[in-house]
Enzyme design. Structure first.
Site: not given
Lengths: 448, 267
Positions: B245, B95, B217
């Site tokens: 995610h 991320s 996602d």
């Protein structure tokens, strides 16, 4: 009522029939019915979040049709954006790692655009091999709870804000106080330096003469108007003066300064007391009264000449409107040295000053003072002042006294006035030593 | 400063193995990697850590100023690399950490030799011709939610994170709410993460890079991975058949496999 107690309760037949009917109704409430109409939302999803099953209660809360949800939407799709982000970053990872989560606060979107705060608990169902199969979720309507929490939060923020503001105000006040304190300290320092320029820091040692001095400042924040000095004129004679200028504060300080240095200069030029005061009168009059700002002082100026051979000190002094000097004689009585007719210094272009003389025998002390002493209050109003007679009596009581003894006694007297001593007060005492030798001249010491 | 303790550094795998550093994103901590660490640690020296403010890090080392920009987090990475004296390690960032890795690799090129970006997004907010997946309003709503403590509330009031009786191996050490970050710190991390714009930074990447995206996602939608891939010449893009995610949790085997494939391609 618990059915186990039925036998022991001989209650009426109608009641029993009613209870049975209630239980029957409960039994007909199928598992399916319980699931669909439970007072909470039920939801089952595949591991990827796709909704596989949802109960009627939750559909009703959200205003959604089953067909539009099951197999079409993911759990996260039902959440607000904030809720979705929280779901992705916290909820889903935790559930994956722990298999269970309880009481997470999220917000769901309703079909009409509203928001439904919920408390969510989820549990992963595992297969026989331990592999995760699906996620079961229950949701409770937390609208009221959330409103209450928001209220708590709002109050906490208000309290926090108030605390921060109070802290800021306190810091500012502290800073202001500190600055004021700094300013006050600086002013006090400046005043102290100025005050020291108005009176000598210490008196010079005069061979054949004892001296003592005391200065009482009525206020640390206001420059006083009393002054005195003692300085050599030539090899034999010493000049001294003590006085009181009108007023207080910076203007009085300036007047005092002018007076002190005028007298010092005048004395070196011509030490005759009346001449020095006449010079001072001319200077002050020119500086103040002539300019329409009459300012004046009262003052005794004198010359003292100790005589080593006799141990006597000859004093010649003049006064301009000042309270008379007081002599504490060796025989135990006290005399004022009147100088009648002397005028305030600086008021008139020319002013007469009266000169007088005395001789201080060994053990005799002359006291000069300002009216802070004689005008000290001894009662609640200014109708009760200490006065000349009381001072004379006090001096008589203490005579004979060395200058230091006299000043010590008078200091005690001043302290006894307490609040009654509301003006600056200067005391200067000059005396002929009882044994006539001087410390500063060892040659004069008598043989032991 | 004890960097190992400050960043709660853990090390697994063979001492002489090539080094792989796994960095968590906004949300939880290094536990996010626990399902892929065993696979990687068979051949690689695996370093995991918590950013200051997260997980088991030293919260006293946290400062608003430092951790209000991605550079502050990148400094954590560089300092961990220096502490362990890593040379051209492979940095795997999940991320927002993918972008932190870009900054760290630029700051310490001798320390970081390759990047793996897991579910990266250089910009979460839609922009002229760019689709990050969120409107500015959405992010404002998230931040407002976090500011008003909506979401962190229950975690703060009563940590609800429980051990898992079905899988005791995940048990005790996880019970103390490793996702329950201090709400004040979490707000700063969230703001820094979701308001960041690293689109220019990704263009500066000059090391071998793997972009690992998920098919579904909600935070980094399809298209964002392709954007990053296109911005870094020579990069490799792999789309995992995974949802959510966090593929390292939802598809740990596939994630580890993709990373290992990439690591092998480097030698």
């Amino acid at each position: 009522m618990c059915r186990a107690n039925e036998e022991s309760e001989p209650s009426g037949a109608e009641h029993e029939v009613g209870t049975d009917a209630a239980f029957t109704a409960l039994l007909e409430d199928s598992a399916e019915e319980l699931y669909e109409s439970a007072p909470c939302g039920y939801l089952s999803t595949l591991m990827d979040g796709t909704i596989a099953k949802i109960n009627a209660t939750l559909l009703d809360w959200l205003g959604l049709q089953r067909a539009a949800v099951v197999g079409c939407m993911r759990f996260a799709d039902l959440l607000t954006v904030g809720g979705k982000l929280y779901h992705e970053t916290h909820f889903a990872p935790l559930l994956r790692m722990q298999g269970e989560l309880r009481g997470i606060a999220l917000e769901m979107k309703t079909a009409d655009g509203g928001r439904l705060p919920v408390l969510v608990s989820s549990m992963v169902k595992h297969g026989s091999e331990g592999e995760p199969l699906l996620i079961r979720t229950t949701l409770f309507d937390a609208s009221d709870r959330r409103a209450y929490e928001e209220e708590l939060l709002r109050r906490r923020q208000e309290a926090e804000q108030a605390r921060a503001e109070a802290e800021r105000a306190r810091t500012e006040a502290e800073e202001a106080r500190r600055q004021a304190e700094t300013g006050r300290t600086r002013l006090a320092d400046a005043l102290a330096v100025l005050q020291q320029s108005l009176v000598p820091a210490f008196l010079p040692a005069v061979p054949g003469l004892e001296t003592a001095v005391y200065y009482h400042a009525a206020s640390a924040e206001h420059l006083g108007g009393d002054f005195y000095d003692l300085f050599p004129v030539d090899g034999k004679r010493w000049a001294f003066f003590l006085g009181d200028v009108c007023g207080k504060g910076p203007q009085a300080a300036a007047l005092t300064s002018l007076t002190r240095y005028t007298l010092r200069t005048a004395a070196l030029h011509d030490p005759e007391p009346a001449t020095a005061l006449t010079t001072l009168n001319a200077v002050l009059h020119e500086r103040y009264a002539a300019g329409g700002d009459p300012r004046y002082c009262t003052c005794i100026f004198g010359i003292v000449e100790p005589t080593a051979e006799t141990g006597h000190a000859t004093v010649r002094l003049a006064s301009g409107g000042h309270p008379p000097a007081l002599v504490l004689r060796a025989d135990g009585h006290a005399d004022f040295l009147p100088t009648p007719g002397g005028l305030l210094v600086g008021i008139l272009p020319t002013a007469p000053f009266v000169t007088t003389e005395t001789i201080l025998a060994p053990g005799e002390t002359m006291l000069l003072y300002t009216d802070g002493l004689t005008e000290a209050r001894t009662g609640p109003t200014r109708d009760h002042l200490y006065g000349d007679d009381a001072l004379h009596a006090f001096a008589t009581t203490h005579a004979p006294a060395t200058p230091q003894q006299a000043i010590t006694a008078l200091t005690g007297l001043l302290e006894s006035f307490g609040d009654g001593l509301d003006d600056d007060t200067a005391l200067l005492a000059l005396g002929a030593p009882t044994t006539h030798h001087t410390r500063t001249d060892p040659a004069m010491n008598p043989p032991r | 400063m004890d960097v190992r303790r400050r960043n709660n550094v853990s090390i697994a795998g063979p001492v002489d193995g090539p080094v792989v550093v796994l960095a968590h994103g906004f949300g939880c901590d290094q536990n996010m990697w626990r399902l892929v660490v065993p696979a990687l640690a068979q051949q690689y020296r695996v370093v995991t850590f918590d950013y200051v403010g997260s997980g088991g890090s030293d919260l006293s080392a946290w400062s608003h100023e430092r951790y209000s920009s991605l550079e502050g987090y990148a400094s954590d990475v560089v300092e961990v690399c220096e502490e362990l004296d890593l040379k051209r390690a492979v940095f795997v960032g999940h991320s927002v950490s993918a972008m932190i890795g870009v900054l760290a690799a630029r700051a310490a090129p001798e320390r970081i030799g390759a990047l793996v970006m897991v579910a990266p997004s250089p910009r979460y907010i839609n922009d002229d011709g760019y689709r990050g997946g969120f409107s500015a309003q959405d992010i404002d709503e998230l931040l407002a939610s976090l500011e008003s403590n909506y979401l962190g509330w229950s975690a703060t009031m009563a940590p609800v994170i429980m051990g898992n009786p079905q899988r005791p191996e995940l048990g005790q050490e996880l019970t103390n709410s490793f996702c329950a970050t201090d709400p004040d710190i979490a707000r700063v991390f969230a703001r820094t993460t979701f308001l960041s714009d690293s689109r220019e930074d990704v263009r500066t990447v000059s090391v071998p890079t793997l972009v690992l995206e998920c098919a579904q996602d909600a935070i980094a939608p399809r298209g964002v991975g392709a954007y990053v891939h296109a911005a870094i010449p020579g990069s490799r893009l792999v789309t995992l058949d995974a949802t959510g995610h966090c593929p390292q949790l939802s598809a740990p085997e596939a994630t580890a496999e993709a990373i290992v494939d990439f690591l092998r391609s480097l030698t």
